[in-house]
Design an enzyme around this catalytic site. Structure first.
Site, PDB file in Angstrom:
ATOM      1  N   SER A  50     -29.042  16.106  12.293  1.00  0.00           N
ATOM      2  CA  SER A  50     -27.979  15.278  12.846  1.00  0.00           C
ATOM      3  C   SER A  50     -26.983  16.192  13.550  1.00  0.00           C
ATOM      4  O   SER A  50     -26.498  17.155  12.948  1.00  0.00           O
ATOM      5  CB  SER A  50     -27.304  14.505  11.708  1.00  0.00           C
ATOM      6  OG  SER A  50     -26.476  13.508  12.231  1.00  0.00           O
ATOM      7  N   GLU A  51     -26.673  15.885  14.828  1.00  0.00           N
ATOM      8  CA  GLU A  51     -25.857  16.791  15.655  1.00  0.00           C
ATOM      9  C   GLU A  51     -24.505  17.128  15.042  1.00  0.00           C
ATOM     10  O   GLU A  51     -23.916  18.146  15.360  1.00  0.00           O
ATOM     11  CB  GLU A  51     -25.544  16.160  17.028  1.00  0.00           C
ATOM     12  CG  GLU A  51     -26.688  15.965  17.943  1.00  0.00           C
ATOM     13  CD  GLU A  51     -27.126  14.512  17.924  1.00  0.00           C
ATOM     14  OE1 GLU A  51     -27.639  14.081  16.865  1.00  0.00           O
ATOM     15  OE2 GLU A  51     -26.962  13.824  18.931  1.00  0.00           O
ATOM     16  N   ASN A  52     -23.980  16.214  14.232  1.00  0.00           N
ATOM     17  CA  ASN A  52     -22.646  16.444  13.681  1.00  0.00           C
ATOM     18  C   ASN A  52     -22.647  17.411  12.503  1.00  0.00           C
ATOM     19  O   ASN A  52     -21.618  17.579  11.850  1.00  0.00           O
ATOM     20  CB  ASN A  52     -22.002  15.112  13.286  1.00  0.00           C
ATOM     21  CG  ASN A  52     -22.857  14.308  12.342  1.00  0.00           C
ATOM     22  OD1 ASN A  52     -24.077  14.224  12.505  1.00  0.00           O
ATOM     23  ND2 ASN A  52     -22.254  13.718  11.346  1.00  0.00           N
ATOM     24  N   GLY A  53     -23.800  18.042  12.229  1.00  0.00           N
ATOM     25  CA  GLY A  53     -23.768  19.137  11.268  1.00  0.00           C
ATOM     26  C   GLY A  53     -24.501  18.907   9.966  1.00  0.00           C
ATOM     27  O   GLY A  53     -24.000  19.268   8.891  1.00  0.00           O
ATOM     28  N   SER A  92     -24.851  23.612  14.935  1.00  0.00           N
ATOM     29  CA  SER A  92     -25.800  22.527  15.174  1.00  0.00           C
ATOM     30  C   SER A  92     -26.431  22.643  16.558  1.00  0.00           C
ATOM     31  O   SER A  92     -27.649  22.508  16.725  1.00  0.00           O
ATOM     32  CB  SER A  92     -25.077  21.188  15.044  1.00  0.00           C
ATOM     33  OG  SER A  92     -25.939  20.127  15.341  1.00  0.00           O
TER      34      SER A  92
END
Lengths: 214, 230
Positions: A50-53, A92
């Site tokens: 997930s891009e948000n970490g 990320s």
């Protein structure tokens, strides 16, 4: 013709799941791509990024598990899978840009025969923003676009040239729609599979560029 | 020593109209909600905001939008924020949409003293217009410049009185890069502890980046509440 959209989306998500191999690190875009996780075979060991970490997205939480500090890139509350890791957005995208993600499955508004993708805005009408898509299309080893074969008014979404602002140029490897699976190749678009029982000609009719028979 | 405040209205003292403010968070997750509300109360105007999103219509940075306190915003995603989309389409708000990874790296570069870097994101799109494009090993990359700000506002789970910060789960997101990229950095923490009580192994943001701190209680609103079917 009444179209069962839910069934269409399920067809696409189930077919997209087959693109994922055991051991893959996978990024699923917002919307329909997120649904692919629901059909992941239990025989496969897959880490969803997930891009948000978060590396290792788990299922949606129970009411008791719900945690505002734990969301996916679509801002939905999620859980962390076994062996998950948290990190910053810079980390990320280092793993995304650095070609460590095996497969990215994203949504699309238009895909051109040369692999150009448009999926982030309609000038004057709709601005969603590109989010992480522009980074993902260059960083992921394989970029798969899943979308309806035609728009709601029946016009092809697979086109000779995109009319909408691009997300990336020549970045798409494979397109999976409710009707077919197509590969972007140096020679053009190859029709790999027909999913709805149509003939080659019927798929061609709903697709702007000339298709190549497998 | 760090300046420790008890009032969010006092911690924003010195932030002038026209300031460039970098704000941590992703959606409503990990946003410095009390300090944002202090800016809303004070009515600081003509702000340039750098943040991945702009809150939602009635929370987070969306509150600053609602009161027209923002002139320009750098973000990667407008998404479901209707007022944001409306102001952009009507030209009331200047927006620079930045690919999310590029935004994270521009902020990281800003805090790390790197003026610019090449990235593949945006090559061949509107994003690359007017920017230098250069080939390395046969692939094209676009030159993107670092972002710094007058003020950074971040949110952490735990901070100590020396400014060391620990984030929780995905509330980390943009906060570490933003903490380093502002000339003055304000940290809103859920728990403030004495220096020496945190394990140095666990620090995400070393205290050198932080100037002002406040311990505050958050509402922790959820943007999209999804739970598994019972």
């Amino acid at each position: 013709m009444a179209v069962d959209r839910k069934a269409m989306r399920e067809t696409i998500a189930r077919r997209a799941e087959k693109e994922i191999q055991s051991g893959d690190y996978v990024n699923l875009g917002i919307g329909m791509p997120t649904m692919v996780a629901n059909y992941l075979s239990e025989d496969k060991q897959v880490m969803l990024q997930s891009e948000n970490g978060l590396l290792g997205i788990g299922p949606y939480p129970s009411e008791e598990e719900l945690d505002p500090d734990l969301i996916n890139a679509g801002k939905e509350t999620v859980t962390a899978a076994k062996g998950a890791a948290y990190f910053s957005s810079a980390e990320s995208f280092a793993m995304i840009r650095g070609e460590h993600i095996d497969v990215a499955i994203l949504g699309g508004m238009e895909v051109a025969e040369n692999g150009d993708l448009a999926n982030w805005m309609i000038p004057g009408k709709m601005i969603k923003g590109m989010g992480g898509a522009m980074d993902l299309v260059h960083g992921a080893k394989k970029v798969i676009i899943i979308m309806d074969h035609v728009s709601r008014n029946g016009t092809p979404k697979i086109v000779k040239e995109c009319s909408l602002p691009l997300t990336g140029k020549g970045v798409v490897d494979r397109i999976i729609t409710d009707r077919a699976v197509l590969d972007v190749t140096d020679k053009g678009l190859v029709l790999k599979e027909i999913l709805d029982g149509s003939s080659f000609e019927e798929i061609q009719e709903a697709t702007e560029p000339e298709l190549i028979k497998e | 020593m760090k300046q420790i405040f008890s009032s969010p209205d006092e911690i924003i003292e010195g932030i002038e109209d026209g300031a460039t403010i970098l704000v941590g968070g992703f959606g409503l997750c990990g946003i410095p909600e009390n300090v944002i509300q202090a800016l809303v109360r004070k009515g600081t105007k003509h702000l340039t905001i750098v943040s991945n999103n702009c809150g939602v219509d009635d929370w987070g940075l969306g509150l600053l939008l609602e009161k027209k306190q923002i002139d320009k915003i750098y973000a990667s995603y407008v998404g479901e924020n209707k007022e944001f989309e409306r102001q952009v389409i009507n030209g009331e708000l200047e927006v620079e949409l930045v690919p999310q990874g590029t935004l994270a790296e521009r902020l990281r570069a800003g805090g790390a003293g790197i003026p610019a870097f090449y990235t593949p994101a945006g090559v061949g799109t509107k994003i690359a217009e007017g920017k230098e494009v250069r080939k390395f090993d046969g692939r094209e990359y676009v030159l993107e410049q670092a972002i710094t700000g007058d003020v950074s506002i971040v949110r952490a789970h735990t901070g100590d009185t020396y400014g060391n910060l620990i984030y929780r789960k995905t509330a980390q997101n943009f906060n570490p890069m933003i903490a380093a990229a502002g000339r003055t950095t304000i940290a809103e923490v859920e728990h403030l502890v004495e220096a020496g009580t945190l394990d140095p192994h666990h620090i995400h943001t070393p205290g050198i980046y932080v100037n002002r701190m406040i311990e505050a209680e958050q509402e922790n609103r959820v943007e999209r509440r999804t739970v598994k079917e019972a």
